[in-house]
Write a protein that holds these residues in place. Structure first.
Motif, PDB file in Angstrom:
ATOM      1  N   LYS A  42      40.356  31.985  35.926  1.00 29.10           N
ATOM      2  CA  LYS A  42      39.437  32.954  36.425  1.00 29.10           C
ATOM      3  C   LYS A  42      39.663  33.525  37.647  1.00 29.10           C
ATOM      4  O   LYS A  42      38.931  34.481  38.210  1.00 29.10           O
ATOM      5  N   ILE A  43      40.671  33.244  38.266  1.00 29.51           N
ATOM      6  CA  ILE A  43      41.081  33.725  39.330  1.00 29.51           C
ATOM      7  C   ILE A  43      41.050  35.269  39.484  1.00 29.51           C
ATOM      8  O   ILE A  43      40.743  35.918  40.686  1.00 29.51           O
ATOM      9  N   ALA A  44      41.529  35.939  38.585  1.00 29.26           N
ATOM     10  CA  ALA A  44      41.748  37.314  38.312  1.00 29.26           C
ATOM     11  C   ALA A  44      40.128  38.013  38.443  1.00 29.26           C
ATOM     12  O   ALA A  44      40.199  39.224  38.795  1.00 29.26           O
ATOM     13  N   ASN A  45      39.102  37.074  37.986  1.00 27.22           N
ATOM     14  CA  ASN A  45      37.827  37.626  38.138  1.00 27.22           C
ATOM     15  C   ASN A  45      37.296  37.965  39.483  1.00 27.22           C
ATOM     16  O   ASN A  45      36.157  38.431  39.787  1.00 27.22           O
ATOM     17  N   TYR A  46      38.026  37.092  40.512  1.00 27.57           N
ATOM     18  CA  TYR A  46      37.450  37.317  41.960  1.00 27.57           C
ATOM     19  C   TYR A  46      38.176  38.754  42.502  1.00 27.57           C
ATOM     20  O   TYR A  46      39.329  38.340  43.287  1.00 27.57           O
ATOM     21  N   SER A  47      37.508  39.668  41.896  1.00 29.31           N
ATOM     22  CA  SER A  47      38.276  41.041  42.319  1.00 29.31           C
ATOM     23  C   SER A  47      38.481  41.286  44.045  1.00 29.31           C
ATOM     24  O   SER A  47      39.331  42.150  44.047  1.00 29.31           O
ATOM     25  N   PHE A  48      37.870  40.830  44.742  1.00 24.70           N
ATOM     26  CA  PHE A  48      37.998  40.912  46.028  1.00 24.70           C
ATOM     27  C   PHE A  48      39.547  40.463  46.703  1.00 24.70           C
ATOM     28  O   PHE A  48      39.877  40.812  47.805  1.00 24.70           O
ATOM     29  N   LEU A  64      39.371  58.530  46.823  1.00 20.33           N
ATOM     30  CA  LEU A  64      38.002  58.010  47.749  1.00 20.33           C
ATOM     31  C   LEU A  64      38.398  57.154  48.722  1.00 20.33           C
ATOM     32  O   LEU A  64      37.714  56.385  49.444  1.00 20.33           O
ATOM     33  N   SER A  65      39.846  56.960  48.944  1.00 24.62           N
ATOM     34  CA  SER A  65      40.352  56.015  50.153  1.00 24.62           C
ATOM     35  C   SER A  65      39.811  54.507  49.674  1.00 24.62           C
ATOM     36  O   SER A  65      39.559  53.837  50.662  1.00 24.62           O
ATOM     37  N   LEU A  66      39.608  54.103  48.407  1.00 22.83           N
ATOM     38  CA  LEU A  66      39.361  52.666  48.010  1.00 22.83           C
ATOM     39  C   LEU A  66      40.233  52.196  47.265  1.00 22.83           C
ATOM     40  O   LEU A  66      41.146  52.741  46.690  1.00 22.83           O
ATOM     41  N   SER A  67      40.175  50.736  47.155  1.00 22.00           N
ATOM     42  CA  SER A  67      41.054  50.122  46.060  1.00 22.00           C
ATOM     43  C   SER A  67      40.150  50.309  44.687  1.00 22.00           C
ATOM     44  O   SER A  67      39.104  50.462  44.615  1.00 22.00           O
ATOM     45  N   SER A  68      41.013  50.111  43.643  1.00 22.49           N
ATOM     46  CA  SER A  68      40.617  50.293  42.437  1.00 22.49           C
ATOM     47  C   SER A  68      39.491  49.189  41.959  1.00 22.49           C
ATOM     48  O   SER A  68      38.254  49.567  41.559  1.00 22.49           O
TER      49      SER A  68
END
Length: 305
Positions: free
Chosen positions: A120-126, A229-233
């Motif tokens: 599940k760790i990939a679900n913590y997108s932060f 937009l200078s953001l991460s995906s």
């Protein structure tokens, strides 16, 4: 060219910071006030192959660089880093001062590999957010997080038994679940700013086709939009999901499908010609996407309307 330091283990990280050997080989909590030296990290590029949750202190001097942005240590916020991310620190830590706040929780991927959290760790997108997308926590939220961390420390500090590993991992997952809640709150409280991002994103997609970038770059990608937009995906997708219920990829697909519908009904161009005009390299990919979103093939849609 900056020197690169690769951190592969908790023990290696402790050694570089002048700390005693870790009490657990796969997880450790470090308080900045306890660091004896950190010169190994000054002005070098660090590739950290550990998961890291870090509370940055208001009295920790310097700037942390990772991704495409930098983050000033003037505010106390949480930053999350996944294995393989690169970072660089410019500045100095006033070592040995009790007044220094802030801490870093690090754990090796092997710690969670046999547990649900490993899947599940990939679900913590932060963990893939940029530095300027850090989590700003209230004092109450900070106390909640640090209460969980106290339990993690207690578990790995005492004699390990058959339950220790499970409880450590369970508390790490609990901490991350709370951080999801706190990020949701942050998205909500920044609604005005988020609405501006949504508007900029919509203008970006419109301008992409108006300036014919699809001829050179193809169908717009999530990564392209995020960078513009200078953001991460991940942050952009999470923001759009909170604001509109749809991810970045879904927005792009719906935008492209609407343009395709207009072309199908207002021109006599072939399906292949329309596909190429929208930036698709292969018409069959366009037809497959169109049918998945509308329930009709492009040709059937044209005939029915």
């Amino acid at each position: 060219m900056a020197t690169t330091v690769i951190i592969d283990s908790i023990s290696q990280a402790h050694e570089a910071l002048g700390l005693p050997k870790p009490q657990h080989p796969l997880v450790s909590m470090v308080y900045f006030k306890d660091i004896q030296h950190a010169s190994a990290f000054y002005g070098v590029r660090v590739i950290n192959n550990l998961y890291q949750v870090m509370l940055k202190s208001s009295n920790l001097l310097g700037t942390l660089h990772y991704g495409r942005n930098s983050y000033d240590f003037q505010e106390g916020t949480l930053v999350f880093m996944a294995p393989g991310q690169r970072s660089e620190f410019d500045g100095e830590i006033e070592l040995g001062k009790e007044a220094i706040e802030g801490w870093s929780l690090a754990f090796h991927p092997d710690l969670i590999r046999k547990y649900d959290l490993g899947e599940k760790i990939a679900n913590y997108s932060f963990f893939s957010y940029e530095a300027n997308e850090a989590l700003h926590v209230s004092e109450e939220e900070k106390h909640t997080i640090e209460g969980i961390i106290d339990k993690i420390i207690k578990e790995y500090s005492q004699n390990l038994d058959q339950h220790s590993h499970h409880l450590i991992v369970a508390n790490i997952q609990l901490l991350l679940d709370y951080c999801i809640r706190f990020y949701d709150r942050q998205f909500y409280t920044r609604a005005t700013v988020n609405h501006d991002v949504v508007a900029k994103f919509e203008r970006l997609l419109k301008g992409y086709y108006e300036t014919h970038k699809m001829h050179d770059l193809g169908v717009p990608t999530v990564q392209y939009c995020a960078e513009e937009l200078s953001l991460s995906s991940n942050y952009l997708s999470d923001l759009l999901k909170k604001e509109t219920g749809k991810s970045t990829q879904e927005h792009i697909h719906l935008f492209v499908i609407e343009k395709a519908k207009n072309s199908l009904l207002s021109s006599t161009r072939t399906v292949s010609e329309i596909a190429y005009s929208l930036g698709f390299d292969y018409p069959q990919h366009f037809s497959s996407l169109f049918k998945s979103k509308t329930g009709f093939s492009p040709r059937d849609y044209r005939n029915l309307n």
